[in-house]
Design a protein around this motif. Structure first.
Motif, PDB file in Angstrom:
ATOM      1  N   ARG A  87       0.830  -1.209   0.000  1.00 13.84           N
ATOM      2  CA  ARG A  87       0.000   0.000   0.000  1.00 13.84           C
ATOM      3  C   ARG A  87       0.863   1.256   0.000  1.00 13.84           C
ATOM      4  N   ASP A  88       1.929   1.261   0.778  1.00 14.98           N
ATOM      5  CA  ASP A  88       2.826   2.420   0.795  1.00 14.98           C
ATOM      6  C   ASP A  88       3.473   2.617  -0.566  1.00 14.98           C
ATOM      7  N   ARG A  89       3.786   1.519  -1.247  1.00 10.90           N
ATOM      8  CA  ARG A  89       4.390   1.640  -2.575  1.00 10.90           C
ATOM      9  C   ARG A  89       3.392   2.192  -3.589  1.00 10.90           C
ATOM     10  N   MET A  90       2.128   1.765  -3.486  1.00 14.38           N
ATOM     11  CA  MET A  90       1.138   2.315  -4.403  1.00 14.38           C
ATOM     12  C   MET A  90       0.937   3.807  -4.146  1.00 14.38           C
ATOM     13  N   PHE A  91       0.912   4.202  -2.894  1.00 16.95           N
ATOM     14  CA  PHE A  91       0.810   5.624  -2.575  1.00 16.95           C
ATOM     15  C   PHE A  91       2.042   6.360  -3.119  1.00 16.95           C
ATOM     16  N   ALA A  92       3.208   5.724  -3.007  1.00 16.54           N
ATOM     17  CA  ALA A  92       4.454   6.334  -3.482  1.00 16.54           C
ATOM     18  C   ALA A  92       4.436   6.548  -4.998  1.00 16.54           C
ATOM     19  N   ILE A  93       3.670   5.739  -5.723  1.00 18.67           N
ATOM     20  CA  ILE A  93       3.516   5.960  -7.166  1.00 18.67           C
ATOM     21  C   ILE A  93       2.891   7.336  -7.408  1.00 18.67           C
ATOM     22  N   GLY A  94       1.903   7.691  -6.606  1.00 14.45           N
ATOM     23  CA  GLY A  94       1.289   9.016  -6.722  1.00 14.45           C
ATOM     24  C   GLY A  94       2.276  10.121  -6.397  1.00 14.45           C
ATOM     25  N   ILE A 145       2.855  -4.036  -8.274  1.00 12.89           N
ATOM     26  CA  ILE A 145       2.520  -3.675  -6.885  1.00 12.89           C
ATOM     27  C   ILE A 145       1.154  -4.245  -6.518  1.00 12.89           C
ATOM     28  N   VAL A 146       0.202  -4.140  -7.443  1.00 10.01           N
ATOM     29  CA  VAL A 146      -1.128  -4.711  -7.194  1.00 10.01           C
ATOM     30  C   VAL A 146      -1.017  -6.225  -7.011  1.00 10.01           C
ATOM     31  N   ASP A 147      -0.238  -6.876  -7.843  1.00  8.13           N
ATOM     32  CA  ASP A 147      -0.062  -8.328  -7.729  1.00  8.13           C
ATOM     33  C   ASP A 147       0.604  -8.707  -6.402  1.00  8.13           C
ATOM     34  N   ASP A 148       1.581  -7.906  -5.973  1.00  4.46           N
ATOM     35  CA  ASP A 148       2.227  -8.151  -4.676  1.00  4.46           C
ATOM     36  C   ASP A 148       1.207  -8.063  -3.540  1.00  4.46           C
ATOM     37  N   ALA A 149       0.326  -7.055  -3.629  1.00  6.81           N
ATOM     38  CA  ALA A 149      -0.692  -6.872  -2.592  1.00  6.81           C
ATOM     39  C   ALA A 149      -1.646  -8.056  -2.545  1.00  6.81           C
ATOM     40  N   ARG A 150      -2.013  -8.547  -3.711  1.00  6.35           N
ATOM     41  CA  ARG A 150      -2.922  -9.707  -3.771  1.00  6.35           C
ATOM     42  C   ARG A 150      -2.261 -10.937  -3.164  1.00  6.35           C
ATOM     43  N   ARG A 151      -1.019 -11.181  -3.528  1.00  4.14           N
ATOM     44  CA  ARG A 151      -0.321 -12.364  -3.017  1.00  4.14           C
ATOM     45  C   ARG A 151      -0.099 -12.281  -1.507  1.00  4.14           C
ATOM     46  N   ALA A 152       0.116 -11.072  -0.991  1.00  7.19           N
ATOM     47  CA  ALA A 152       0.362 -10.897   0.443  1.00  7.19           C
ATOM     48  C   ALA A 152      -0.926 -10.895   1.256  1.00  7.19           C
ATOM     49  N   GLY A 153      -2.075 -10.894   0.586  1.00  6.94           N
ATOM     50  CA  GLY A 153      -3.342 -10.852   1.301  1.00  6.94           C
ATOM     51  C   GLY A 153      -3.742  -9.443   1.711  1.00  6.94           C
ATOM     52  N   ASP A 154      -3.043  -8.425   1.183  1.00  9.72           N
ATOM     53  CA  ASP A 154      -3.370  -7.037   1.519  1.00  9.72           C
ATOM     54  C   ASP A 154      -4.543  -6.514   0.692  1.00  9.72           C
ATOM     55  N   LEU A 155      -4.856  -7.206  -0.401  1.00 12.88           N
ATOM     56  CA  LEU A 155      -5.864  -6.706  -1.323  1.00 12.88           C
ATOM     57  C   LEU A 155      -6.607  -7.877  -1.950  1.00 12.88           C
ATOM     58  N   THR A 156      -7.936  -7.782  -1.975  1.00 11.77           N
ATOM     59  CA  THR A 156      -8.775  -8.752  -2.675  1.00 11.77           C
ATOM     60  C   THR A 156      -9.317  -8.072  -3.921  1.00 11.77           C
ATOM     61  N   LEU A 157      -9.068  -8.662  -5.078  1.00 15.00           N
ATOM     62  CA  LEU A 157      -9.438  -8.004  -6.326  1.00 15.00           C
ATOM     63  C   LEU A 157     -10.921  -8.098  -6.634  1.00 15.00           C
ATOM     64  N   HIS A 158     -11.610  -9.116  -6.067  1.00 11.80           N
ATOM     65  CA  HIS A 158     -13.027  -9.334  -6.359  1.00 11.80           C
ATOM     66  C   HIS A 158     -13.199  -9.507  -7.874  1.00 11.80           C
ATOM     67  N   ILE A 230       8.834   8.811   2.082  1.00  9.49           N
ATOM     68  CA  ILE A 230       9.037   8.399   0.699  1.00  9.49           C
ATOM     69  C   ILE A 230      10.140   9.233   0.054  1.00  9.49           C
ATOM     70  N   ASP A 231      10.087  10.547   0.267  1.00  7.24           N
ATOM     71  CA  ASP A 231      11.121  11.419  -0.291  1.00  7.24           C
ATOM     72  C   ASP A 231      12.508  11.010   0.186  1.00  7.24           C
ATOM     73  N   LYS A 232      12.605  10.656   1.453  1.00 11.20           N
ATOM     74  CA  LYS A 232      13.912  10.312   2.032  1.00 11.20           C
ATOM     75  C   LYS A 232      14.378   8.926   1.606  1.00 11.20           C
ATOM     76  N   GLU A 233      13.489   7.935   1.680  1.00 13.49           N
ATOM     77  CA  GLU A 233      13.890   6.562   1.446  1.00 13.49           C
ATOM     78  C   GLU A 233      13.896   6.153  -0.028  1.00 13.49           C
ATOM     79  N   VAL A 234      13.042   6.791  -0.818  1.00  9.39           N
ATOM     80  CA  VAL A 234      12.947   6.418  -2.230  1.00  9.39           C
ATOM     81  C   VAL A 234      13.716   7.391  -3.127  1.00  9.39           C
ATOM     82  N   PHE A 235      13.592   8.651  -2.813  1.00 13.07           N
ATOM     83  CA  PHE A 235      14.176   9.668  -3.712  1.00 13.07           C
ATOM     84  C   PHE A 235      15.396  10.373  -3.112  1.00 13.07           C
ATOM     85  N   ASP A 236      15.834   9.888  -1.945  1.00 14.39           N
ATOM     86  CA  ASP A 236      17.061  10.404  -1.314  1.00 14.39           C
ATOM     87  C   ASP A 236      17.005  11.911  -1.086  1.00 14.39           C
TER      88      ASP A 236
END
Length: 239
Positions: A87-94, A145-158, A230-236
Motif C-alpha cells: 500500500r505504501d508503494r502504491m501511494f508512493a507511485i502518486g 505492486i497490485v499483484d504483490d498486494a494480492r499475493r500478500a493478502g493485503d488486497l482482494t481483487l473481487h 518516501i522522499d527520504k527513502e525512495v528519492f534520497d
C-alpha cells in the motif's frame, strides 16, 4: 563503426537535435505557436528533412513526449525497488508522479495536447508503437505492486483485475494534473493545494479497495509524514 551504424547514429543525433529545438521553442513561444518550419530553420536543415523524421507536428510532439517518459520510468522503478508494504508503494507511485510533473512541466503541457483526440489521430502508427513500448514499464511497475498486494493478502481483487486497479490510480492522478494546470479552475472551488487533496483522495481510494492496512485520510500529519518518508527513502531527499 560501419557505414550503416554511422548512418543510424547520424539519423538518431539529428532527431534528438530536432526535439531539443522543439522543446526550446515551446518554452519560448508556447506549444500552440510551434511550427515545423521554425524547427527546420533553427536546425539549419530543410523542412523536407524534418518530415523524413516526423510525419507531422503531432508526430514530433509524441516523440518529444516519449523522450520524457524515460525519466518517468526511472522514478517508478525506484518505487518498485522500495522495501515497503504494497500500500505504501502504491501511494508512493502518486508521489513519484507528482514529483515528475513538477520537475518536467513541459512534459505535461505536451501530453495534454499530444493525447487529445485530434492530435493523437494525426500521429503515425510507428510513433504510437514506440510510445506504447516506452510506456510499458510504467504500467508493469504499478501492476506488479497490485499483484504483490494480492499475493500478500493485503488486497482482494473481487471482480477486478490488476490492470483495472492500476487504471483507477492513474486516472485520479491524471485528473488532478489536468485541474492543477488549468489556471484558476481549482481556485474557483477554493482548492489552494491540489496535490495535498490528491494524496488524501488517493488514500480514500485505496481504502475503498480494502487495501490493507487501512489509513485515515483525515490525518494530514500522517500523510505528510509518509510523503517525507518516501522522499527520504525512495528519492534520497532530506526534508
Amino acid at each position: 563503426m560501419g557505414t550503416r551504424e554511422r548512418r543510424q547514429r547520424e539519423i538518431a543525433d539529428r532527431e534528438e537535435l530536432f526535439l531539443d529545438i522543439a522543446q526550446e521553442l515551446i518554452r519560448q513561444d508556447g506549444l500552440l505557436n510551434l511550427q515545423m518550419s521554425r524547427i527546420a530553420d533553427k536546425s539549419e536543415y530543410a523542412v523536407g528533412t524534418l518530415y523524413q523524421h516526423f510525419a507531422s507536428k503531432e508526430d514530433l510532439l509524441l516523440a518529444l513526449m516519449t523522450r520524457y517518459v524515460k525519466d518517468h520510468v526511472s522514478l517508478f522503478q525506484r518505487v518498485a525497488a522500495w522495501k515497503a508494504p504494497s500500500r505504501d508503494r502504491m501511494f508512493a507511485i502518486g508521489v513519484a508522479d507528482s514529483r515528475f510533473i513538477r520537475q518536467c512541466p513541459d512534459f505535461f503541457r505536451v501530453t495534454q495536447y499530444a493525447l487529445s483526440e485530434v492530435a493523437w489521430n494525426a500521429t503515425s502508427p510507428a510513433r504510437r508503437k514506440i510510445f506504447f513500448e516506452v510506456n510499458d514499464p510504467l504500467a508493469e511497475v504499478v501492476i506488479s505492486i497490485v499483484d504483490d498486494a494480492r499475493r500478500a493478502g493485503d488486497l482482494t481483487l473481487h471482480e477486478q483485475n490488476a490492470q483495472e486497479i492500476s487504471m483507477a490510480t492513474w486516472s485520479m492522478c491524471l485528473g488532478y494534473h489536468n485541474l492543477a494546470h488549468a489556471e484558476g479552475v481549482l481556485e474557483d472551488f477554493s482548492v489552494r493545494d491540489p496535490y495535498s487533496l490528491m494524496f488524501r483522495h488517493l488514500q480514500y481510494l485505496l481504502n475503498g479497495f480494502g487495501w490493507k492496512p487501512l489509513f485515515d485520510p483525515a490525518d494530514h500529519t500522517a500523510i505528510e509524514a509518509l510523503i517525507q518518508r518516501i522522499d527520504k527513502e525512495v528519492f534520497d531527499e532530506e526534508n
